[in-house]
Structure formats: structure tokens, C-alpha cells
Design a protein around this motif. Structure first.
Motif, PDB file in Angstrom:
ATOM      1  N   LEU A   1       0.833  -1.205   0.000  1.00 55.78           N
ATOM      2  CA  LEU A   1       0.000   0.000   0.000  1.00 55.78           C
ATOM      3  C   LEU A   1       0.868   1.255   0.000  1.00 55.78           C
ATOM      4  O   LEU A   1       0.593   2.221  -0.725  1.00 55.78           O
ATOM      5  CB  LEU A   1      -0.928  -0.006   1.212  1.00 55.78           C
ATOM      6  CG  LEU A   1      -1.947  -1.154   1.294  1.00 55.78           C
ATOM      7  CD1 LEU A   1      -2.774  -1.046   2.566  1.00 55.78           C
ATOM      8  CD2 LEU A   1      -2.864  -1.168   0.073  1.00 55.78           C
ATOM      9  N   HIS A   2       1.927   1.246   0.788  1.00 53.40           N
ATOM     10  CA  HIS A   2       2.822   2.409   0.821  1.00 53.40           C
ATOM     11  C   HIS A   2       3.649   2.515  -0.454  1.00 53.40           C
ATOM     12  O   HIS A   2       4.027   3.625  -0.854  1.00 53.40           O
ATOM     13  CB  HIS A   2       3.693   2.361   2.070  1.00 53.40           C
ATOM     14  CG  HIS A   2       2.964   2.779   3.305  1.00 53.40           C
ATOM     15  ND1 HIS A   2       2.943   4.082   3.751  1.00 53.40           N
ATOM     16  CD2 HIS A   2       2.186   2.082   4.171  1.00 53.40           C
ATOM     17  CE1 HIS A   2       2.201   4.165   4.849  1.00 53.40           C
ATOM     18  NE2 HIS A   2       1.730   2.962   5.122  1.00 53.40           N
ATOM     19  N   ALA A   3       3.913   1.390  -1.100  1.00 56.90           N
ATOM     20  CA  ALA A   3       4.557   1.446  -2.416  1.00 56.90           C
ATOM     21  C   ALA A   3       3.637   2.130  -3.416  1.00 56.90           C
ATOM     22  O   ALA A   3       4.102   2.907  -4.270  1.00 56.90           O
ATOM     23  CB  ALA A   3       4.899   0.035  -2.898  1.00 56.90           C
ATOM     24  N   ALA A   4       2.333   1.868  -3.322  1.00 57.07           N
ATOM     25  CA  ALA A   4       1.372   2.533  -4.212  1.00 57.07           C
ATOM     26  C   ALA A   4       1.386   4.040  -3.988  1.00 57.07           C
ATOM     27  O   ALA A   4       1.311   4.827  -4.947  1.00 57.07           O
ATOM     28  CB  ALA A   4      -0.033   1.971  -3.989  1.00 57.07           C
ATOM     29  N   TYR A   5       1.482   4.444  -2.724  1.00 57.53           N
ATOM     30  CA  TYR A   5       1.574   5.879  -2.424  1.00 57.53           C
ATOM     31  C   TYR A   5       2.830   6.481  -3.050  1.00 57.53           C
ATOM     32  O   TYR A   5       2.791   7.549  -3.670  1.00 57.53           O
ATOM     33  CB  TYR A   5       1.586   6.089  -0.908  1.00 57.53           C
ATOM     34  CG  TYR A   5       1.624   7.542  -0.492  1.00 57.53           C
ATOM     35  CD1 TYR A   5       0.448   8.240  -0.255  1.00 57.53           C
ATOM     36  CD2 TYR A   5       2.836   8.210  -0.343  1.00 57.53           C
ATOM     37  CE1 TYR A   5       0.474   9.570   0.121  1.00 57.53           C
ATOM     38  CE2 TYR A   5       2.877   9.539   0.026  1.00 57.53           C
ATOM     39  CZ  TYR A   5       1.700  10.215   0.261  1.00 57.53           C
ATOM     40  OH  TYR A   5       1.725  11.542   0.617  1.00 57.53           O
ATOM     41  N   SER A   6       3.959   5.781  -2.905  1.00 52.98           N
ATOM     42  CA  SER A   6       5.216   6.274  -3.467  1.00 52.98           C
ATOM     43  C   SER A   6       5.140   6.358  -4.989  1.00 52.98           C
ATOM     44  O   SER A   6       5.585   7.347  -5.597  1.00 52.98           O
ATOM     45  CB  SER A   6       6.376   5.358  -3.051  1.00 52.98           C
ATOM     46  OG  SER A   6       6.531   5.343  -1.650  1.00 52.98           O
ATOM     47  N   LEU A   7       4.574   5.335  -5.615  1.00 55.26           N
ATOM     48  CA  LEU A   7       4.442   5.341  -7.069  1.00 55.26           C
ATOM     49  C   LEU A   7       3.517   6.458  -7.526  1.00 55.26           C
ATOM     50  O   LEU A   7       3.756   7.092  -8.567  1.00 55.26           O
ATOM     51  CB  LEU A   7       3.929   3.989  -7.555  1.00 55.26           C
ATOM     52  CG  LEU A   7       4.924   2.826  -7.449  1.00 55.26           C
ATOM     53  CD1 LEU A   7       4.231   1.507  -7.756  1.00 55.26           C
ATOM     54  CD2 LEU A   7       6.091   3.039  -8.402  1.00 55.26           C
ATOM     55  N   GLY A   8       2.460   6.713  -6.751  1.00 51.82           N
ATOM     56  CA  GLY A   8       1.579   7.833  -7.075  1.00 51.82           C
ATOM     57  C   GLY A   8       2.313   9.153  -7.020  1.00 51.82           C
ATOM     58  O   GLY A   8       2.160  10.011  -7.909  1.00 51.82           O
ATOM     59  N   SER A   9       3.147   9.324  -6.000  1.00 50.28           N
ATOM     60  CA  SER A   9       3.915  10.568  -5.863  1.00 50.28           C
ATOM     61  C   SER A   9       4.895  10.755  -7.009  1.00 50.28           C
ATOM     62  O   SER A   9       5.004  11.842  -7.587  1.00 50.28           O
ATOM     63  CB  SER A   9       4.676  10.569  -4.532  1.00 50.28           C
ATOM     64  OG  SER A   9       3.784  10.503  -3.439  1.00 50.28           O
ATOM     65  N   VAL A  10       5.622   9.678  -7.352  1.00 51.44           N
ATOM     66  CA  VAL A  10       6.598   9.762  -8.436  1.00 51.44           C
ATOM     67  C   VAL A  10       5.910  10.047  -9.763  1.00 51.44           C
ATOM     68  O   VAL A  10       6.378  10.862 -10.575  1.00 51.44           O
ATOM     69  CB  VAL A  10       7.424   8.456  -8.504  1.00 51.44           C
ATOM     70  CG1 VAL A  10       8.294   8.435  -9.749  1.00 51.44           C
ATOM     71  CG2 VAL A  10       8.284   8.312  -7.256  1.00 51.44           C
ATOM     72  N   SER A  11       4.767   9.385 -10.001  1.00 52.30           N
ATOM     73  CA  SER A  11       4.018   9.629 -11.239  1.00 52.30           C
ATOM     74  C   SER A  11       3.565  11.078 -11.326  1.00 52.30           C
ATOM     75  O   SER A  11       3.597  11.694 -12.402  1.00 52.30           O
ATOM     76  CB  SER A  11       2.805   8.700 -11.312  1.00 52.30           C
ATOM     77  OG  SER A  11       3.197   7.348 -11.303  1.00 52.30           O
ATOM     78  N   ALA A  12       3.159  11.624 -10.185  1.00 47.70           N
ATOM     79  CA  ALA A  12       2.706  13.014 -10.165  1.00 47.70           C
ATOM     80  C   ALA A  12       3.830  13.969 -10.538  1.00 47.70           C
ATOM     81  O   ALA A  12       3.595  14.996 -11.191  1.00 47.70           O
ATOM     82  CB  ALA A  12       2.153  13.364  -8.789  1.00 47.70           C
ATOM     83  N   MET A  13       5.050  13.659 -10.118  1.00 49.25           N
ATOM     84  CA  MET A  13       6.188  14.504 -10.477  1.00 49.25           C
ATOM     85  C   MET A  13       6.370  14.555 -11.982  1.00 49.25           C
ATOM     86  O   MET A  13       6.637  15.603 -12.574  1.00 49.25           O
ATOM     87  CB  MET A  13       7.465  13.985  -9.806  1.00 49.25           C
ATOM     88  CG  MET A  13       7.448  14.021  -8.297  1.00 49.25           C
ATOM     89  SD  MET A  13       7.384  15.707  -7.629  1.00 49.25           S
ATOM     90  CE  MET A  13       7.419  15.360  -5.863  1.00 49.25           C
ATOM     91  N   GLY A  14       6.222  13.393 -12.629  1.00 54.76           N
ATOM     92  CA  GLY A  14       6.337  13.353 -14.084  1.00 54.76           C
ATOM     93  C   GLY A  14       5.244  14.145 -14.773  1.00 54.76           C
ATOM     94  O   GLY A  14       5.505  14.887 -15.727  1.00 54.76           O
ATOM     95  N   VAL A  15       4.023  14.003 -14.283  1.00 56.74           N
ATOM     96  CA  VAL A  15       2.909  14.758 -14.861  1.00 56.74           C
ATOM     97  C   VAL A  15       3.103  16.253 -14.635  1.00 56.74           C
ATOM     98  O   VAL A  15       2.804  17.078 -15.510  1.00 56.74           O
ATOM     99  CB  VAL A  15       1.574  14.272 -14.264  1.00 56.74           C
ATOM    100  CG1 VAL A  15       0.415  15.150 -14.736  1.00 56.74           C
ATOM    101  CG2 VAL A  15       1.309  12.823 -14.657  1.00 56.74           C
ATOM    102  N   SER A  16       3.612  16.614 -13.465  1.00 58.14           N
ATOM    103  CA  SER A  16       3.872  18.028 -13.170  1.00 58.14           C
ATOM    104  C   SER A  16       4.912  18.608 -14.116  1.00 58.14           C
ATOM    105  O   SER A  16       4.779  19.739 -14.598  1.00 58.14           O
ATOM    106  CB  SER A  16       4.331  18.190 -11.716  1.00 58.14           C
ATOM    107  OG  SER A  16       3.319  17.812 -10.811  1.00 58.14           O
ATOM    108  N   ALA A  17       5.959  17.829 -14.395  1.00 55.29           N
ATOM    109  CA  ALA A  17       6.977  18.292 -15.344  1.00 55.29           C
ATOM    110  C   ALA A  17       6.367  18.484 -16.728  1.00 55.29           C
ATOM    111  O   ALA A  17       6.674  19.464 -17.428  1.00 55.29           O
ATOM    112  CB  ALA A  17       8.132  17.296 -15.396  1.00 55.29           C
TER     113      ALA A  17
END
Length: 416
Positions: free
Chosen positions: A143-159
Motif C-alpha cells: 500500500l505504501h509502495a502505491a503511495y510512493s508510485l503515485g507521488s513519483v508519477s505526479a512529479m512526471g505529470v507536473s513536469a
């Protein structure tokens, strides 16, 4: 004894809360990814931007303080529905108000966002711990890996949004509209009431001793007088989770700057090393369920603490770039499972799981939010690399205290 849910419902519950973890990570990561653009628009100094972080932290800590009672009263599913809706309204509103230079109401909206986020974070951890217990196998690391992956994905979308010229209010508004829609589809998978009503109590271990709280505390729990802040085991588990959360938060905030200033890394190389840290941590969380089933909580915690200590010593003392990267990997691998294990251990007793998980979350997140500020203060006087030494002491504490998180016999993640 409470009536347990069936396996199919437990799988459905787990999949739903997995999506919620990813969504909250994606939402918060979207905010972090657009902070530079917001700073440029406002023309704000580092000190002025720190007020934004303080407002967010103030709201989050307030939510954490009251989250135990809130989640106990509303249940995790209803708390998450309210919390995600509140985030959807508050964060885009804050961005829009900043964009038109209405700073004071924008900061107020950030406080509300922090309040909703902190409360939602505890609610999803409570629900995740309940799902893990109902399923009968470790799932908090995933579950916490999903949170981390969500955060990393958001960084890419933000860029991508930055390069496409999409302004911050539009980006965050669209992001949270999507989050609200997906959450509306995921939340019905969670049980409507308290996780304690859906999961049976596990028997105590004859090998490690009983983990059940005393009968007097059971009476207090039933009457509403129970307080996790008076339970030594819960406080120790909270300190374990806090120690590993502090290691994670310090790396997030200070590792690139420490490597740039103390080891002569270029900014790009320092940022890439932080990326290696996050990837290492996320991969371990993906594999965390297997590790816990194979080795049990205590050995995983102790092994992680040793890796954090080794990584810190390498980063602080050895003046070679490749050694610093190896140290960052050890650091990330070591601290990856501390917080998920703390949440699982706090939920061992179903009658008080909601309040126990809320207390452990409050202790850990307080350190995650405020601890790196203390490291930064030390860094001003000692240099950032030497300011990392307190993390070694906290990791040594985990080595000594890890036994407090041992699982009850037959519980999730029992050692084989």
C-alpha cells in the motif's frame, strides 16, 4: 469475537484501499511538483515559501491530533470521502487564490487542505491495516509502495504540465477532479463501518508472549476511556515508525543539498541520487509482503535499521561519489518498511486498532514534517553531512526496540 469478512471481500477491500493510497500520493505529489512554478509566479523568497510549508504542516498536524476520534466516529470510508472531497475543494482553491495574489485566504485554504490530508492519511492507514488483517497476509508495504508510485508519477505529470505551459490552478483543479472521480469508484470497496467490526482478534503468541492489552484496558476501550497514549507498547511502536519516517523525510529534504555542498555533486547528480534513494525504497516496499512473511517484523526492522546506519556512515564519512550513491541505496532500502510495519503492529489489537494506528501515525508524521527542520538547524552549525548523525542514534533505537512490533502468533507476517 467480531464476525470476520470472507476472503473475496477482503481482496476487494485491499484493492480499494490500494487505489486510495495511490490517489493521495498522486495528489500530494502534484502539489510538490508545482511548488517551483508557484514560487516563480509569486516571486517569493525561500523564507516566504516556508510559510506555505508551515501552513500545510499546521493543518496536517491538527488533523493528525484529532484523527483518532474522527476516524472512530465516522469510520475510515466516510472519513476518506469527506477528506478527499475537502482536498479537492481546498488545494485548487489555494492555487487559484495565490494566482490572483490573494495570499491570506490562499494560506487559509492550505491549512484546510493539510487538515483534510492529515485526517485522510490516518483513515487510509487504519483501513489498510484492517484490510491486511482481514486478508491474513502483510499488505501495508505494498500500500505504501502505491503511495510512493503515485507521488513519483505526479512529479512526471507536473513536469509535463510545466513544459506545456499549463498554469498551476488548472493543473491542480484537473488533477483533483480526476482524483475525486476515481475515489468515488474505489471507496465502495471499503467496508462502511469500523475495521474492528470486520476482523477477528488473533490469538496471542505462545512464543513471544501475549500482545493483547490488559483486561482493564479492554474495559476502558469498550467504555470509550481507552487512550493509546497510555500504552507503552504503542508509544514504542510509534517511536520506531517515527525513527524510520525521520530517516525518509531527512533524505527527501536534505540529501541532494548535502551531497552538492559536502561532496561536490552537480545539482543534476545530487537530484539523481535522491531518485535512486526513492526507487530503492519503493522496490523494497513492493517486495515487503514477501520479506515480512519470510522473516517476520522484528528481523526486517533490525535488518533495515542496520542498513540505514551503514548507509548513513557511508554518506557522512566516505568522500567518494560512488560510495555516497551506495550509501543512499542502503539508506532507502533500510527505512522503506519501518512505517508500514509500525502501522501493522499498531493494528494488532482489533478493539483499539483505529486509535492505536492514529496515535502511531501522529507520532511518525510529526517527525516526518518537523524533524527535517531540526536537521536543517543542525546543518547550519555543523554542516548537513554531520547533521545526519542523529539519524544513526534513532536507527540504533530501532535495533533495540524492534521486539515491541513482534506479531501475534497466527497474525499477518508471522515469522516462519
Amino acid at each position: 469475537m467480531s464476525r470476520p469478512i470472507d476472503h473475496r471481500s477482503a481482496v476487494r477491500w485491499t484493492s480499494g484501499v490500494l487505489v486510495i493510497f495511490a490517489l493521495l500520493g498522486f495528489g500530494f505529489g502534484s502539489w510538490l511538483g508545482r511548488i517551483p512554478a508557484l514560487r516563480d509566479h509569486l516571486g517569493a523568497s525561500t523564507l516566504e515559501m516556508s510559510w506555505l510549508g508551515l501552513a500545510l504542516a499546521l493543518g496536517s498536524l491538527t488533523g493528525l491530533v484529532f484523527s483518532g476520534r474522527t476516524v472512530s466516529w465516522l469510520g475510515p470510508r466516510r472519513t476518506l470521502a469527506i477528506g478527499i472531497t475537502g482536498q479537492t475543494l481546498a488545494l485548487p482553491a489555494a492555487a487559484a487564490l495565490f494566482w490572483v495574489d490573494a495570499t491570506a485566504p490562499a494560506i487559509a485554504c492550505l491549512v484546510v487542505y493539510g487538515l483534510m490530508f492529515g485526517t485522510s492519511d490516518v483513515a487510509m492507514n487504519v483501513s489498510g491495516a484492517g484490510a491486511e488483517r482481514a486478508l491474513g497476509t502483510p499488505r501495508m508495504p505494498l500500500l505504501h509502495a502505491a503511495y510512493s508510485l503515485g507521488s513519483v508519477s505526479a512529479m512526471g505529470v507536473s513536469a509535463l504540465a510545466e513544459t506545456s505551459g499549463i498554469i498551476v490552478p488548472v493543473h491542480l483543479g484537473a488533477t483533483y477532479a480526476l482524483i475525486l472521480i476515481v475515489a468515488a469508484l474505489a471507496l465502495p470497496r471499503l467496508p462502511p463501518g469500523s475495521p474492528e467490526a470486520a476482523t477477528p482478534e488473533r490469538p496471542a503468541s505462545v512464543h513471544t508472549g501475549p500482545t493483547r492489552i490488559p483486561a482493564a484496558a479492554d474495559v476502558d476501550a469498550a467504555s470509550g476511556r481507552y487512550s493509546p497514549w497510555l500504552q507503552p507498547r504503542i508509544l514504542v511502536i510509534g517511536l520506531i515508525a517515527m525513527s524510520m519516517a525521520l530517516a525518509e523525510g531527512t533524505a527527501s529534504d536534505w540529501l541532494p543539498l548535502a551531497l552538492a555542498d559536502g561532496r561536490g555533486f552537480a545539482n543534476e547528480s545530487a537530484a539523481l541520487t535522491l531518485g535512486v534513494f526513492f526507487v530503492s525504497m519503493t522496490l523494497v516496499r513492493v517486495a515487503g509482503s514477501w520479506l515480512l512473511i519470510r522473516f517476520g517484523r522484528v528481523r526486517v526492522l533490525r535488518g533495515g535499521a542496520l542498513l540505514v546506519i551503514a548507509g548513513l556512515v557511508l554518506v557522512i564519512l566516505v568522500p567518494f561519489a560512488w560510495v555516497s550513491v551506495v550509501g543512499a541505496v542502503c539508506w532507502g532500502v533500510g527505512c522503506a518498511l519501518g512505517f508500514p510495519i509500525g502501522i501493522s503492529a499498531a493494528a494488532d489489537h482489533p478493539a483499539t486498532a483505529t486509535r492505536d494506528v492514529a496515535a502511531v501515525s501522529a507520532i511518525a508524521y510529526t517527525a516526518f514534517l518537523l524533524g527535517p527542520m531540526g536537521i536543517g538547524f543542525l546543518g547550519e552549525h555543523l554542516g548537513l553531512l554531520h547533521a545526519f548523525w542523529p539519524l544513526v542514534a534513532f536507527s540504533a533505537f530501532v535495533l533495540v526496540a524492534a521486539r515491541a512490533a513482534r506479531e501475534p502468533r497466527g497474525g499477518v507476517g508471522a515469522a516462519h
